[in-house]
Design an enzyme around this catalytic site. Structure first.
Site, PDB file in Angstrom:
ATOM      1  N   HIS A   1      54.998  -6.646  28.410  1.00 15.94           N
ATOM      2  CA  HIS A   1      56.228  -6.612  27.629  1.00 15.94           C
ATOM      3  C   HIS A   1      57.372  -7.156  28.487  1.00 15.94           C
ATOM      4  O   HIS A   1      57.368  -7.011  29.712  1.00 15.94           O
ATOM      5  CB  HIS A   1      56.534  -5.186  27.166  1.00 15.94           C
ATOM      6  CG  HIS A   1      55.750  -4.775  25.960  1.00 15.94           C
ATOM      7  ND1 HIS A   1      56.280  -4.005  24.954  1.00 15.94           N
ATOM      8  CD2 HIS A   1      54.465  -5.046  25.582  1.00 15.94           C
ATOM      9  CE1 HIS A   1      55.361  -3.812  24.005  1.00 15.94           C
ATOM     10  NE2 HIS A   1      54.259  -4.428  24.378  1.00 15.94           N
TER      11      HIS A   1
ATOM     12  N   GLU B   1      60.449  -6.342  29.195  1.00 15.96           N
ATOM     13  CA  GLU B   1      61.186  -5.460  30.098  1.00 15.96           C
ATOM     14  C   GLU B   1      60.393  -5.180  31.377  1.00 15.96           C
ATOM     15  O   GLU B   1      60.962  -5.083  32.468  1.00 15.96           O
ATOM     16  CB  GLU B   1      61.506  -4.127  29.402  1.00 15.96           C
ATOM     17  CG  GLU B   1      62.381  -4.264  28.163  1.00 15.96           C
ATOM     18  CD  GLU B   1      61.580  -4.414  26.860  1.00 15.96           C
ATOM     19  OE1 GLU B   1      62.021  -3.884  25.839  1.00 15.96           O
ATOM     20  OE2 GLU B   1      60.515  -5.084  26.892  1.00 15.96           O
TER      21      GLU B   1
ATOM     22  N   ARG C   1      61.186  -6.476  35.196  1.00 18.98           N
ATOM     23  CA  ARG C   1      61.336  -5.501  36.279  1.00 18.98           C
ATOM     24  C   ARG C   1      60.411  -5.833  37.453  1.00 18.98           C
ATOM     25  O   ARG C   1      60.792  -5.730  38.618  1.00 18.98           O
ATOM     26  CB  ARG C   1      61.051  -4.099  35.733  1.00 18.98           C
ATOM     27  CG  ARG C   1      61.266  -2.979  36.741  1.00 18.98           C
ATOM     28  CD  ARG C   1      59.931  -2.414  37.146  1.00 18.98           C
ATOM     29  NE  ARG C   1      60.044  -1.317  38.088  1.00 18.98           N
ATOM     30  CZ  ARG C   1      58.991  -0.651  38.528  1.00 18.98           C
ATOM     31  NH1 ARG C   1      57.783  -0.955  38.079  1.00 18.98           N
ATOM     32  NH2 ARG C   1      59.132   0.297  39.426  1.00 18.98           N
ATOM     33  N   ARG C   2      59.182  -6.265  37.179  1.00 12.72           N
ATOM     34  CA  ARG C   2      58.281  -6.641  38.270  1.00 12.72           C
ATOM     35  C   ARG C   2      58.755  -7.911  38.981  1.00 12.72           C
ATOM     36  O   ARG C   2      58.586  -8.057  40.187  1.00 12.72           O
ATOM     37  CB  ARG C   2      56.859  -6.816  37.753  1.00 12.72           C
ATOM     38  CG  ARG C   2      56.228  -5.497  37.320  1.00 12.72           C
ATOM     39  CD  ARG C   2      54.726  -5.528  37.391  1.00 12.72           C
ATOM     40  NE  ARG C   2      54.193  -4.181  37.313  1.00 12.72           N
ATOM     41  CZ  ARG C   2      53.017  -3.813  37.808  1.00 12.72           C
ATOM     42  NH1 ARG C   2      52.264  -4.707  38.427  1.00 12.72           N
ATOM     43  NH2 ARG C   2      52.593  -2.575  37.704  1.00 12.72           N
TER      44      ARG C   2
ATOM     45  N   CYS D   1      58.258   1.028  26.343  1.00 13.69           N
ATOM     46  CA  CYS D   1      59.350   0.574  27.215  1.00 13.69           C
ATOM     47  C   CYS D   1      60.502   1.568  27.209  1.00 13.69           C
ATOM     48  O   CYS D   1      61.177   1.754  28.236  1.00 13.69           O
ATOM     49  CB  CYS D   1      59.834  -0.803  26.765  1.00 13.69           C
ATOM     50  SG  CYS D   1      58.651  -2.132  27.094  1.00 13.69           S
TER      51      CYS D   1
ATOM     52  N   LYS E   1      59.622   4.146  29.737  1.00 10.40           N
ATOM     53  CA  LYS E   1      59.666   3.627  31.105  1.00 10.40           C
ATOM     54  C   LYS E   1      61.097   3.426  31.582  1.00 10.40           C
ATOM     55  O   LYS E   1      61.426   3.732  32.741  1.00 10.40           O
ATOM     56  CB  LYS E   1      58.877   2.321  31.194  1.00 10.40           C
ATOM     57  CG  LYS E   1      57.363   2.513  31.054  1.00 10.40           C
ATOM     58  CD  LYS E   1      56.592   1.235  31.297  1.00 10.40           C
ATOM     59  CE  LYS E   1      55.087   1.490  31.231  1.00 10.40           C
ATOM     60  NZ  LYS E   1      54.293   0.277  31.516  1.00 10.40           N
TER      61      LYS E   1
ATOM     62  N   ARG F   1      62.595   6.619  32.474  1.00 15.67           N
ATOM     63  CA  ARG F   1      62.083   7.030  33.790  1.00 15.67           C
ATOM     64  C   ARG F   1      62.841   6.320  34.914  1.00 15.67           C
ATOM     65  O   ARG F   1      63.116   6.923  35.959  1.00 15.67           O
ATOM     66  CB  ARG F   1      60.588   6.722  33.866  1.00 15.67           C
ATOM     67  CG  ARG F   1      59.915   7.121  35.169  1.00 15.67           C
ATOM     68  CD  ARG F   1      58.406   7.011  35.014  1.00 15.67           C
ATOM     69  NE  ARG F   1      57.729   7.197  36.286  1.00 15.67           N
ATOM     70  CZ  ARG F   1      57.271   6.202  37.039  1.00 15.67           C
ATOM     71  NH1 ARG F   1      57.436   4.947  36.638  1.00 15.67           N
ATOM     72  NH2 ARG F   1      56.653   6.447  38.175  1.00 15.67           N
TER      73      ARG F   1
ATOM     74  N   LYS G   1      51.461   5.322  47.180  1.00 13.60           N
ATOM     75  CA  LYS G   1      52.389   5.859  46.187  1.00 13.60           C
ATOM     76  C   LYS G   1      52.588   7.358  46.400  1.00 13.60           C
ATOM     77  O   LYS G   1      53.718   7.862  46.325  1.00 13.60           O
ATOM     78  CB  LYS G   1      51.870   5.578  44.775  1.00 13.60           C
ATOM     79  CG  LYS G   1      51.939   4.118  44.368  1.00 13.60           C
ATOM     80  CD  LYS G   1      51.399   3.874  42.970  1.00 13.60           C
ATOM     81  CE  LYS G   1      52.286   4.473  41.901  1.00 13.60           C
ATOM     82  NZ  LYS G   1      51.834   4.106  40.545  1.00 13.60           N
TER      83      LYS G   1
END
Length: 510
Positions: A90, A92, A96-97, A219, A222, A225, A384
């Site tokens: 998607h 967004e 972002r990546r 999205c 996310k 978040r 992570k």
């Protein structure tokens, strides 16, 4: 948060229109400058998203630093445990990546310049930051060296239409009990258009897949978040303090009434739902409240019709950033455009935005953070989890309504490491470089058949541990292919065992 700008956004429609036009013009100027490859054709439409940075100058100069398009998502059955595909294409998420890659490039730039400076110059650099970078060294006195956005610089997000999920649903009052939160999958029509979906408002939602259930949340969820943990993600939190979005601008839809308040709709989805966490987060994390703006209706190629039959969604995602990234991804495979079925596992088909490539660039900068385990053996999942503060904030969000039913992917999908990836890449490379010969043929020195399997440069294949042997092992294409399959299967089985052990440990603990 700039209270003056917040007041302007709610009190002066002309100010909102001016800001919306400025942001949209900047984004579409960059988009229009890109080649035709990956853009909608004919009746196709897509979604466009971009991140911009504003300087602290009086006129707030805007610059697009990352951009993405797309509407597709990978189904559960096509997810990879090697981290070599982009699961969510998607707009967004792609934008972002692309932003993450831009951040990595900026950190590398700072690192290179710091290494070149004399000690006295480095002190000056720590105090003022490099003028040519968007980051400066953080001086909060905690003793941990991290970067933060330069003073006065702000990050902005533009989306050509309402993000999928909660923000795209009718905000009418719900008859559902306020504590009865669930995870729903919504249709394509519900996903991108305002409809009578009041029973779903406020809930964590799954992105729809065509015949195959996805494990990606919407999205809207996310972005909400990101307003808790920042846009930088877990790995970049080793280097960066949380980076929050200062404003979100969304393009209007031609299919809704003029009295529809777009900014209130977006605010309710991306901010109001996270307000209850305000008193539970610990520094450096906080509940971020962006300023919400509306922009004019975008061009036709960014307008999804009221009926799915009259338009087709473009299957490609364009990813671009200021530091030189420009790729086109096929959203239904998560790999670069033009990937053939035969080359589906070849490293050359992997996007720069996949988790595996992001892990590689992170490890290339590992000297700037303290990682106690071997950089080749540590897994993406472990890294992570070791980002303790970030991980705690993320878990807090996912443990509270309405986010406590957040879709969690199987742990084995993130248990890949650079070591395993290197082995598989080497084997694939050998398959591509060797000439066909009888599978499993072993050639001793002086063997007349040795020429059958020479590499193009006439050098025989030689594995490190075999170099000590009095002969060289010559392997055929079929045998190497078998080794790759076995390596992948072994990796998958180890990951599944780790998953099982972790699940058992969790059960015993609870």
């Amino acid at each position: 948060m700039d209270s003056r700008l917040e007041a302007e956004s709610s009190s002066f429609p002309e100010k909102e229109k001016e800001w919306g036009c400025r942001v949209a013009d900047k984004v579409f100027s960059v988009y229009n400058s890109l080649p035709k490859k990956g853009k909608p054709q004919g009746r196709e439409v897509t979604v466009l998203a971009a991140f911009l940075l504003s300087s602290p100058s009086p006129c707030q100069e805007l610059e697009v630093v990352a951009l993405g398009t797309g509407t597709k998502c990978i189904g559960r059955s096509r997810l990879s445990h090697r981290g070599d595909i982009v699961n969510d294409s998607h707009a967004e998420i792609i934008a972002r990546r692309s932003l993450l890659r831009f951040f990595y490039a900026e950190i590398q730039y700072l690192k290179d310049n710091l290494n070149k400076q004399e000690q006295i110059e480095t002190r000056q650099l720590e105090a003022g930051g490099l003028k040519n970078s968007v980051f400066q060294l953080d001086s909060d006195g905690s003793g941990e060296v991290k970067y933060t956005l330069r003073d006065g610089w702000k990050l902005h997000l533009y989306i050509s239409q309402l993000p999928c999920g909660n923000a795209s649903l009718n905000p009418a009052p719900s008859s559902t009990d306020e504590h009865d939160f669930s995870t729903f999958e919504i249709s394509d029509t519900e996903r991108r258009n305002i409809g009578d979906c009041s029973q779903l408002v406020g809930l964590v939602q799954r992105k729809p897949g065509r015949g195959d259930t996805t494990l990606s949340v919407s999205c809207s969820d996310k972005i909400a978040r990101w307003n808790i943990v920042g846009v930088q993600g877990a790995l970049l939190s080793y280097f960066l303090q949380p980076v929050y979005i200062h404003s979100i601008t969304v393009g209007k839809s031609p299919y809704v009434s003029e009295d529809f308040c777009l900014t209130q709709q977006v605010k309710g989805s991306l901010y109001d739902r996270i307000v209850p966490l305000s008193d539970e987060l610990m520094k450096p994390f906080e509940v971020n409240k962006p300023i919400f703006w509306a922009a004019e209706v975008p061009a036709k190629e960014f307008q999804l019709s009221e009926t799915a039959q009259s338009t087709l969604t473009c299957g490609y995602s364009i990813c671009w950033n200021k530091s030189g990234l420009h790729e086109v991804i096929l959203g239904t495979t998560g790999r670069k455009q033009g990937t053939s079925a035969k080359g589906a596992v070849n490293p050359s088909t992997e996007s720069s935005l996949c988790k595996k490539r992001l892990l590689e660039i992170f490890l290339s900068l590992r000297e700037q953070c303290k990682i106690k385990c071997s950089s080749n053996e540590v897994s993406y999942r472990e890294l992570k989890d070791k980002a303790g503060e970030y991980s705690s904030a993320s878990k807090l969000l996912k443990g509270k309504p309405p986010f406590h039913n957040w879709l969690l992917k199987p742990l084995n999908l993130e248990n890949f490491s650079r070591l395993v990836a290197s082995i598989i890449e080497t084997l694939i490379s050998l398959v591509n470089r060797t000439r066909i010969l009888p599978a499993g043929h072993v050639a001793f020195k002086g063997d007349q058949l040795v020429g059958w399997s020479k590499l193009p440069d006439a050098e025989p294949i030689e594995f490190g541990f075999l170099a000590r042997w009095p002969y060289r092992l010559k392997l055929g294409r079929a045998f190497l292919s078998l080794m790759i399959i076995l390596a992948m299967e072994l990796t998958n089985r180890v990951c599944l065992c780790l998953d099982s052990a972790q699940l058992n440990e969790s059960s015993n603990t609870s």
